[in-house]
Design a protein around this motif. Structure first.
Motif, mmCIF file in Angstrom:
data_model
loop_
_atom_site.group_PDB
_atom_site.id
_atom_site.type_symbol
_atom_site.label_atom_id
_atom_site.label_comp_id
_atom_site.label_asym_id
_atom_site.label_seq_id
_atom_site.Cartn_x
_atom_site.Cartn_y
_atom_site.Cartn_z
ATOM 1 N N GLN A 15 31.569 -34.480 30.615
ATOM 2 C CA GLN A 15 30.748 -34.082 31.753
ATOM 3 C C GLN A 15 31.227 -34.749 33.042
ATOM 4 O O GLN A 15 31.287 -34.104 34.086
ATOM 5 C CB GLN A 15 29.282 -34.437 31.511
ATOM 6 C CG GLN A 15 28.610 -33.527 30.515
ATOM 7 C CD GLN A 15 27.178 -33.920 30.275
ATOM 8 O OE1 GLN A 15 26.904 -34.986 29.732
ATOM 9 N NE2 GLN A 15 26.253 -33.058 30.675
ATOM 10 N N HIS A 18 34.567 -33.186 34.244
ATOM 11 C CA HIS A 18 34.472 -31.815 34.741
ATOM 12 C C HIS A 18 33.276 -31.583 35.662
ATOM 13 O O HIS A 18 33.013 -30.439 36.054
ATOM 14 C CB HIS A 18 34.421 -30.842 33.562
ATOM 15 C CG HIS A 18 35.657 -30.865 32.726
ATOM 16 N ND1 HIS A 18 36.833 -30.256 33.104
ATOM 17 C CD2 HIS A 18 35.917 -31.465 31.529
ATOM 18 C CE1 HIS A 18 37.756 -30.464 32.182
ATOM 19 N NE2 HIS A 18 37.227 -31.203 31.213
ATOM 20 N N ASP A 19 32.549 -32.667 36.000
ATOM 21 C CA ASP A 19 31.384 -32.587 36.888
ATOM 22 C C ASP A 19 30.382 -31.548 36.385
ATOM 23 O O ASP A 19 30.033 -30.591 37.086
ATOM 24 C CB ASP A 19 31.827 -32.283 38.317
ATOM 25 C CG ASP A 19 30.716 -32.518 39.326
ATOM 26 O OD1 ASP A 19 29.857 -33.391 39.079
ATOM 27 O OD2 ASP A 19 30.688 -31.814 40.354
ATOM 28 N N LEU A 20 29.938 -31.726 35.126
ATOM 29 C CA LEU A 20 29.027 -30.778 34.486
ATOM 30 C C LEU A 20 27.675 -31.421 34.203
ATOM 31 O O LEU A 20 27.590 -32.621 33.921
ATOM 32 C CB LEU A 20 29.609 -30.286 33.158
ATOM 33 C CG LEU A 20 30.941 -29.552 33.221
ATOM 34 C CD1 LEU A 20 31.472 -29.304 31.818
ATOM 35 C CD2 LEU A 20 30.788 -28.249 33.979
ATOM 36 N N THR A 21 26.646 -30.608 34.232
ATOM 37 C CA THR A 21 25.309 -31.055 33.860
ATOM 38 C C THR A 21 25.068 -30.751 32.379
ATOM 39 O O THR A 21 25.850 -30.039 31.743
ATOM 40 C CB THR A 21 24.241 -30.300 34.677
ATOM 41 O OG1 THR A 21 24.296 -28.911 34.328
ATOM 42 C CG2 THR A 21 24.461 -30.474 36.179
ATOM 43 N N ASP A 24 25.007 -27.069 31.980
ATOM 44 C CA ASP A 24 26.325 -26.440 31.899
ATOM 45 C C ASP A 24 26.877 -26.510 30.479
ATOM 46 O O ASP A 24 27.407 -25.527 29.949
ATOM 47 C CB ASP A 24 27.318 -27.122 32.846
ATOM 48 C CG ASP A 24 26.961 -26.969 34.313
ATOM 49 O OD1 ASP A 24 26.454 -25.893 34.699
ATOM 50 O OD2 ASP A 24 27.198 -27.932 35.062
ATOM 51 N N VAL A 25 26.752 -27.676 29.863
ATOM 52 C CA VAL A 25 27.252 -27.860 28.494
ATOM 53 C C VAL A 25 26.430 -27.013 27.520
ATOM 54 O O VAL A 25 26.971 -26.374 26.625
ATOM 55 C CB VAL A 25 27.247 -29.348 28.093
ATOM 56 C CG1 VAL A 25 27.645 -29.524 26.631
ATOM 57 C CG2 VAL A 25 28.176 -30.145 28.991
ATOM 58 N N ASN A 61 37.848 -25.701 26.720
ATOM 59 C CA ASN A 61 37.601 -25.710 28.163
ATOM 60 C C ASN A 61 38.061 -27.006 28.803
ATOM 61 O O ASN A 61 37.314 -27.667 29.504
ATOM 62 C CB ASN A 61 36.102 -25.484 28.432
ATOM 63 C CG ASN A 61 35.645 -24.137 27.954
ATOM 64 O OD1 ASN A 61 35.930 -23.136 28.587
ATOM 65 N ND2 ASN A 61 34.971 -24.110 26.823
#
Length: 62
Positions: A15, A18-21, A24-25, A61
């Protein structure tokens, strides 16, 4: 991060990279946001299917 499981550490690292919340995951793995969050805080033991979905998502990804 001392109490995190290996999977939780991998999710958090992915996270951050990839700057994900959590949402998002969750969307990418087709799991609930609550399940992702609970895996990260060690209040849910993921099933083999959960682990496979998460690992496949992170692998596919990069």
């Amino acid at each position: 991060m001392n109490d995190l499981t290996k999977l939780a550490e991998e999710i958090v690292g992915y996270q951050k990279k990839h700057d994900l919340t959590d949402a998002d995951v969750a969307f990418g793995t087709h799991l609930s946001v609550e399940k992702i969050h609970n895996i990260k805080i060690n209040s849910y033991k993921p099933t083999a299917d959960d682990i496979q979905r998460i690992n496949n998502y992170m692998r596919d990804n990069k």
